[in-house]
Design an enzyme around this catalytic site. Structure first.
Site, PDB file in Angstrom:
ATOM      1  N   ASP A 415      27.443  12.830  17.198  1.00 28.91           N
ATOM      2  CA  ASP A 415      27.515  13.113  18.632  1.00 28.91           C
ATOM      3  C   ASP A 415      26.080  13.288  19.157  1.00 28.91           C
ATOM      4  O   ASP A 415      25.121  13.334  18.371  1.00 28.91           O
ATOM      5  CB  ASP A 415      28.332  14.400  18.794  1.00 28.91           C
ATOM      6  N   GLU A 418      22.195  10.232  22.165  1.00 30.91           N
ATOM      7  CA  GLU A 418      21.562   9.387  23.201  1.00 30.91           C
ATOM      8  C   GLU A 418      20.044   9.378  23.073  1.00 30.91           C
ATOM      9  O   GLU A 418      19.460   8.348  23.420  1.00 30.91           O
ATOM     10  CB  GLU A 418      21.988   9.889  24.583  1.00 30.91           C
ATOM     11  N   ASP A 498      32.774  12.354  27.149  1.00 30.93           N
ATOM     12  CA  ASP A 498      33.421  13.484  27.825  1.00 30.93           C
ATOM     13  C   ASP A 498      34.172  13.061  29.077  1.00 30.93           C
ATOM     14  O   ASP A 498      33.725  13.308  30.201  1.00 30.93           O
ATOM     15  CB  ASP A 498      32.375  14.550  28.148  1.00 30.93           C
TER      16      ASP A 498
HETATM   17  O1  MIG Z   1      27.510  19.257  24.452  1.00 31.44           O
HETATM   18  O2  MIG Z   1      30.377  19.064  19.893  1.00 31.44           O
HETATM   19  O3  MIG Z   1      31.243  14.545  23.689  1.00 31.44           O
HETATM   20  O4  MIG Z   1      33.393  15.470  22.161  1.00 31.44           O
HETATM   21  O5  MIG Z   1      33.441  18.178  21.470  1.00 31.44           O
HETATM   22  C1  MIG Z   1      28.782  19.057  23.985  1.00 31.44           C
HETATM   23  C2  MIG Z   1      30.902  19.543  21.088  1.00 31.44           C
HETATM   24  C3  MIG Z   1      28.738  18.484  22.619  1.00 31.44           C
HETATM   25  C4  MIG Z   1      30.067  16.583  23.250  1.00 31.44           C
HETATM   26  C5  MIG Z   1      31.108  15.631  22.769  1.00 31.44           C
HETATM   27  C6  MIG Z   1      32.400  16.359  22.600  1.00 31.44           C
HETATM   28  C7  MIG Z   1      32.220  17.480  21.606  1.00 31.44           C
HETATM   29  C8  MIG Z   1      31.122  18.418  22.083  1.00 31.44           C
HETATM   30  N1  MIG Z   1      29.889  17.663  22.300  1.00 31.44           N
END
Ligand code: MIG
Length: 839
Positions: A415, A418, A498
């Site tokens: 995650d 980016e 999200d």
């Molecule tokens: O800033 O890991 O898109 O699916 O549950 C949030 C926590 C960080 C973003 C992801 C989301 C995930 C969440 N993450």
């Protein structure tokens, strides 16, 4: 370059920003001409076009894939790519020269008097033509222009928002953490600079614009007939892929950028997630409830709270005292655990935090221009960022997964890549932070974040994927990523980030997943129910129904939002949701065969209807929610998913059956309920294109149709893919032209399928005046499947039938209400024929 020290970094970063070429440019130089008409010179596999200020090189890599590079001032940019492997870039095909260009076995390339590029099919129909003023150079930046005639539609570009058709919109590629993104938000998480044009006179074509900088696209938005693409810096380098079908283009795009690997079969099962399941006890409770409620499930996800202070590669041993034990217990109930592993490493020196300590020791982190390590704030607090552009650093990163693999974690979730950086104006790291590229056939050199940003997430997953493959060479690796770039399908599946618990997001997710499939990412999902906000009971139910037919089927929700597990809205909703999850498990043999097909050919799993039925582009129905799962299943949710209004489904020519009843789908315009097959009419071809079926939405129903000419394999419901089905394999035969189906099986998780450990078997049916034959090819591969017998249902069948397998007579039962004939056949492992005689 290679031997430079960190002290020299600032200077290099500055010159790179100023547009210098830090690789050996001399060998790649051809002088442009001063002025006047462009000059064409032939090459073995294409042409060079010398014009004032530029040289354009058009090379045929294959008969249908051209590479176009434009050299400013005659200097070609470095010939390297994160998207297209060196081996493919080195491919050439011999071309036939002409005075104004050349031709291959599939396309003709013409250079206009003004120096523009025109690509035609061999009959002279235009596939793609440059617009007037095809190239503008502006400092380090540039703009390319091509004609976008009326009637051409644009798809792809990954999961960018907006409508399915990208015509009339403009986009920017800049990977961005986009919490609560909306239909109008751009850019979002991924940059996949590849699009497909469909509907043009020369057929579909695609363009991969292989530039990693902050590129942009304008599809007849600024000018109604013009397609523009550009970037502020970087190479002028694109690949034009001819069709003529959309499928040809997408398959060739995956020839060029690589295919998604065969996923483990459990990744096709239902997956339950939440940010976060806070403890091992909660995970056990959720698993227990899923089993008690008999909701088939293959995966539970561990989000960031399973870690110690949000530090990647740690475990909170208070709340998860025995991760290995948890994984073992879950495994015994058929549930795999996937753990999140973000890329930001806590800047925690002298605390025994291995990722930081070993990362510093190996100089694996991204630097500031002054040579210090860049530190930015993310979930763990101050964090450092692995330099995934460096092969050595990727290897280091991959090794960090070892203890988790050892504990039995089955897959990993990358995650925030980016990358997302908190408390900055841009949400990411400064553009002048310094990466060191030492990878593939790139020159060993420093690069600014401006160049690397859009590939950073993809290289994160490359490091994870390759690490997992090294740690467990005989297991398929499963990685899910949020950010990626063209070619990223080689390393991970993806999801749309999200999203929100709204009806519009449900609709948007269908467009995003279709466009991801056309962009090479066949394996993608959207958070079922929506990440933020909390879905209404009806929305969550509808999302389960549609989600069950999407490639990655995962329920996930944000911290602080209402619970969104399947049971939260009471028994009636749960029953509907369970029924759709079960249907997905019934369809597992079909889905898995689509996975095999995607791994070999690149065809998406979830497709726009026009992918297999091009006339659908001209259909008169609102098809904005329709899609196919493989060529055979057409899923047709309400185009306004929140509305109870009756809507029309346009069924492409060829005949369709209702998936749920097995009955021929009745066209509105048809006279009476003529059975699709009768003694006098042997093929169900009576429908014309544009035939419509009216559907009135019901919350417990999702219209799904099966194409006439399908042999659909299904299996008994199991509670997970690791449970061996008991009973028979089901084969539903829907007669029609090109009647075919494929059986595929393997052990579901190992790499044995690459060494013959698989089963692939094609089955065909032919209708004749007095009945039907069903022919089984000999099985390929050495894998022995779970089934010993096959339960066959022939749909659209009127009356009785005598069935023989070889010389054996099989007993058959007619079901007049269902217009079906049913019988049980042997497994036909060696191939053979079943004949059915009417009577
Ligand atoms: O800033 O890991 O898109 O699916 O549950 C949030 C926590 C960080 C973003 C992801 C989301 C995930 C969440 N993450």
């Amino acid at each position: 370059m290679a031997g430079m020290t960190r002290g020299m970094l600032r200077l290099v970063a500055a010159t790179a920003l100023a547009g210098a070429t830090p690789w050996s440019a001399a060998a790649q130089q051809i002088a442009p001409i001063d002025a006047g008409a462009p000059q064409i010179s032939a090459r073995a596999n294409g042409v060079d076009v010398r014009a004032a200020g530029t040289v354009m090189r058009v090379n045929a890599l294959t008969d249908s894939i051209l590479r176009v590079r434009i050299a400013r001032g005659g200097v070609f940019a470095e010939d390297a790519s994160w998207a297209v492997p060196a081996g493919f870039r080195a491919r050439t095909v011999k071309v036939t020269p002409a005075a104004d260009g050349f031709s291959t076995a599939a396309v003709r390339v013409r250079i206009t008097a003004a120096g523009g590029l025109v690509v035609e099919d061999l009959a002279g129909k235009v596939i793609s033509a440059d617009a007037p003023r095809p190239v503008d150079l502006d400092g380090t930046g540039f703009t390319l222009r091509k004609a976008l005639p009326f009637g051409q539609h644009i798809y792809g570009l990954g999961d960018k928002t907006g409508d399915l058709d990208r015509r009339g919109q403009s986009f920017v590629d800049w990977n961005t953490d986009s919490y609560k993104f909306m239909r109008s938000t751009d850019p979002i998480y991924k940059s996949v600079p590849f699009f497909v044009s469909a509907g043009g006179e020369g057929g579909s074509y695609g363009i991969l614009f292989d530039n990693t900088y902050r590129a942009w696209f304008d599809f007849a938005h600024r000018d109604p007939n013009t397609l523009e693409m550009g970037a502020p810096d970087g190479p002028i380098d694109y690949y034009l892929i001819a069709g003529p079908t959309t499928g040809d283009v997408v398959r060739r795009y995956t020839d060029l950028t690589g295919r998604a690997p065969m996923p483990p079969q459990w990744a096709l099962g239902f997956q339950q997630s939440r940010y976060s399941y806070m403890s091992a006890d909660e995970v056990r409770q959720i698993a227990g409830r899923l089993r008690a409620e008999k909701i088939p499930t293959d995966v539970l996800w561990l989000d960031i709270d399973f870690q110690d202070r949000n530090r990647p590669f740690t475990v909170n041993t208070q709340t998860f005292p025995d991760l290995a034990g948890l994984a073992r217990d879950m495994k015994s109930t058929g549930i795999k655990l996937i753990a999140i592993t973000d890329l930001h490493v806590a800047a925690a020196p002298n605390q025994g935090y291995t990722p930081y300590d070993t990362g510093i020791a190996g100089d694996h982190f991204v630097h500031n221009p002054d040579g210090s390590v860049f530190v930015g704030k993310v979930w763990p607090g101050p964090s450092v960022f692995p330099d995934f552009t460096r092969a050595k650093s990727r290897v280091w990163w991959g090794g960090l997964f070892k203890p988790f693999v050892h504990d039995g974690i089955a897959g990993f979730w990358n995650d925030m890549n980016e990358p997302s950086v908190f408390e900055t104006l841009t949400g990411t790291m400064p553009l002048d932070t310094v990466h060191h590229i030492a990878s593939d056939d790139f020159a060993d050199r420093n690069a600014t974040h401006a160049e690397v940003h859009n590939v950073y997430g993809m290289l994160n997953t490359r490091a994870t994927f390759e690490g997992l493959r090294t740690l467990q060479p005989n297991e398929r690796a499963f990685v899910m990523t949020r950010a990626s770039y063209a070619g990223g399908q080689r390393y991970g599946v993806t999801w749309t980030g999200d999203n929100s618990a709204t009806w519009d997001h449900l609709k948007l997710s269908v467009h995003q997943l279709i466009n991801l499939g056309l962009s090479g990412f066949a394996w993608a999902g959207a958070d079922v129910g929506g990440f933020t906000g909390g879905p209404s009971a009806d929305l969550l139910t509808r999302w389960f129904e549609i989600g069950a037919f999407t490639p990655v089927f995962r329920d996930h929700a944000e911290k602080g939002s209402p619970r969104a597990e399947p049971w939260v809205d009471g028994a009636e909703h749960l029953a509907i949701r369970r029924r759709f999850v079960e249907e997905r498990y019934r369809l597992m043999p079909y889905l898995y065969a689509l996975a095999d097909r995607n791994a070999h050919a690149g065809d998406p799993v979830m497709r726009p209807v026009f992918y297999d039925y091009p006339d659908a582009l001209k259909a008169s129905c609102d098809q904005s929610m329709a899609f196919t799962l493989g060529a055979s299943l057409l899923v047709a949710p309400p185009p306004k998913p929140e509305s109870p209004q009756t809507y029309n489904v346009c069924l492409p020519a060829g005949g369709w059956f209702d998936y749920w009843t097995g009955l021929p789908a009745t066209p509105m315009k048809a006279s009476g309920d003529a059975p699709i097959m009768s003694a006098t009419q042997t093929t169900p071809e009576q429908r014309i294109n544009g035939d419509m079926v009216a559907e009135t939405p019901r919350l417990d129903h999702l219209p799904v149709y099966v194409r006439a000419g399908t042999i659909l394999p299904r299996q008994p419901v199991t509670q997970s893919t690791s449970e061996v089905p008991t009973g028979l394999l089901f084969l539903d035969v829907y007669p029609g032209s090109g009647c075919t189906g494929v059986l595929y099986a393997d052990d579901g998780h190992s790499m044995a399928f690459e060494r013959g450990g698989y089963l692939r078997q094609t089955v065909r049916c032919t209708v004749s005046a007095d009945g039907m034959t069903i022919a089984f090819d000999k099985r390929q591969g050495s894998f022995s499947p779970w089934w010993k017998q096959i339960a066959v249902t022939v749909h659209g069948w009127k009356g009785a039938g005598a069935v023989r397998q070889g010389t054996r007579t099989l007993s058959a039962s007619r079901d007049d209400a269902a217009q079906a004939l049913r019988f049980t056949a042997g497994d036909l492992a060696k191939g053979g024929t079943v004949t059915i005689t009417r009577g």
